[in-house]
Scaffold this active site. Structure first.
Site, PDB file in Angstrom:
ATOM      1  CD  GLU A  16      46.243  44.989  42.996  1.00 37.71           C
ATOM      2  OE1 GLU A  16      45.491  44.355  42.248  1.00 37.71           O
ATOM      3  OE2 GLU A  16      47.482  44.763  43.057  1.00 37.71           O
ATOM      4  CG  ASP A 202      36.630  40.886  37.858  1.00 35.88           C
ATOM      5  OD1 ASP A 202      37.690  41.281  38.376  1.00 35.88           O
ATOM      6  OD2 ASP A 202      36.579  39.902  37.095  1.00 35.88           O
TER       7      ASP A 202
END
Lengths: 236, 236
Positions: A16, A202
């Site tokens: 990330e 998601d």
């Protein structure tokens, strides 16, 4: 000029953080305590000192230390060593179809971050468990950056039970992730403003499993996260 | 003579610790950092230096800071300041009728402590989430003290979902509580042996709700916990 000169950027996963580290040119620092898993990168960006701290790797299973326990250790050592004016938690997260979230959307935490997996049904403890930490005021910033504002909800599981979803809906949670509220708890203890920036990997209430969508979209979401985190630092 | 000269006794609630503090005559210490909620009591007992650290109070809701996040902050600052030879986590817990637990029973953690509310269905992360930390060998001690040995399972909720119970059963968990595995995680990072001692306040798979049983039995279980914790320190 802004009062925010020193930012502690708390992040869970190396994937990330990679694009932020490279784009700003942050440098890996020597560890204060060689046993701590936390990894610290630092550098100047515009007029600001940036300390980016990763939770670090689990030596037993070779994965990033994700979740609330590791984030508490990360942010506490970051505060101890770097005395930040603002704590920023950047990471990936789940969004909700009911709130029109799409993969790659960016949210700033507003107005609160909550815990959804600390159910303690005794007066006082109930509220302690839920957390509900107020975030750094960011509505003007969301407009400038063209990103969303929403309630962020934290739990230690990547998946969710029906009860988790019910609790998240009760306080209009729009972002589900695994670190923010724990970091906000420590920030709150030390009276340091807190803000989370989250990129959607998601759709929690969609048809795919979180694991599959998360792994498929992690790189794309992390790239957008990196770009918007840097824009955010520019306007803070 | 034992190699264990300095013990860090990590506890969540003041009510659980009161009888130990009074029986050993531990004294409240000045805070290293006035902002930290952690409260430290210390004293000598026989040939051992005891540092008892409480998670401290939540200033917003006036309750003890229970659960894993607060316990990480507690044990980390305890290790930093007191360099213990052993980390002992004493507290109350739920037991199971299927394992013949009764209110007031005392368990030492053996052989493992686990997390039951960190479900992360991605290889490597799954095992990281579950934790499974090996505890200080204590089977001889359980016989000496007349207490039980069992697997301890940690989660941030006082109640449980059907899925929580299923996970706890998968690894034969006999004790359900809210701190041990997080403390074991930090102990493991620093290579310090870890042991939990837990007194049963409620029967998880019984007919009463955990909240009601917990509040009714907290004082009694804490008294037994105090007595057995002191006996444990005597034989370590």
């Amino acid at each position: 000029m802004s009062d925010i000169r020193t930012i502690l950027l708390v992040m869970a996963m190396h994937d990330e953080a990679k694009s932020i580290i490279e784009s700003i040119g942050l440098k890996l620092q020597k560890k204060h305590n060689s046993k701590l898993p936390t990894e610290t990168f630092s550098g100047k960006y515009n007029d600001k000192q940036i300390w980016l701290q990763l939770n670090g790797k689990c030596p037993r299973f070779g994965v990033d230390n994700i979740g609330t326990d590791a984030s508490v250790l990360n942010v506490y050592t970051g505060i101890e060593n770097h005395n930040p004016d603002l704590i920023l938690n950047a990471g990936t997260a789940g969004g909700f179809a009911r709130a029109n979230a799409k993969v790659g959307d960016i949210y700033l935490s507003y107005p609160y971050v909550y815990h959804h997996d600390r159910r303690i049904n005794i007066p006082g403890f109930t509220e302690y468990g839920i957390g509900k930490y107020t975030c750094y005021p960011c509505l003007d910033i969301t407009k400038k950056l063209g990103v969303k504002a929403g309630v962020v909800s934290t739990g230690n599981s990547l998946d969710h039970t029906p009860l988790d979803l019910e609790i998240i809906e009760q306080y209009n949670g729009e972002v589900k992730e695994m670190e923010a509220a724990a970091i906000a708890w420590v920030a709150n203890i030390f009276g340091i403003p807190f803000l989370a920036i989250k990129a959607i990997t998601d759709i929690v209430d969609g048809s795919e499993t979180t694991e599959d969508e998360f792994l498929k979209n992690l790189n794309y979401a992390s790239k957008v996260l990196g770009e918007k985190t840097i824009e955010l630092i520019e306007v803070l």
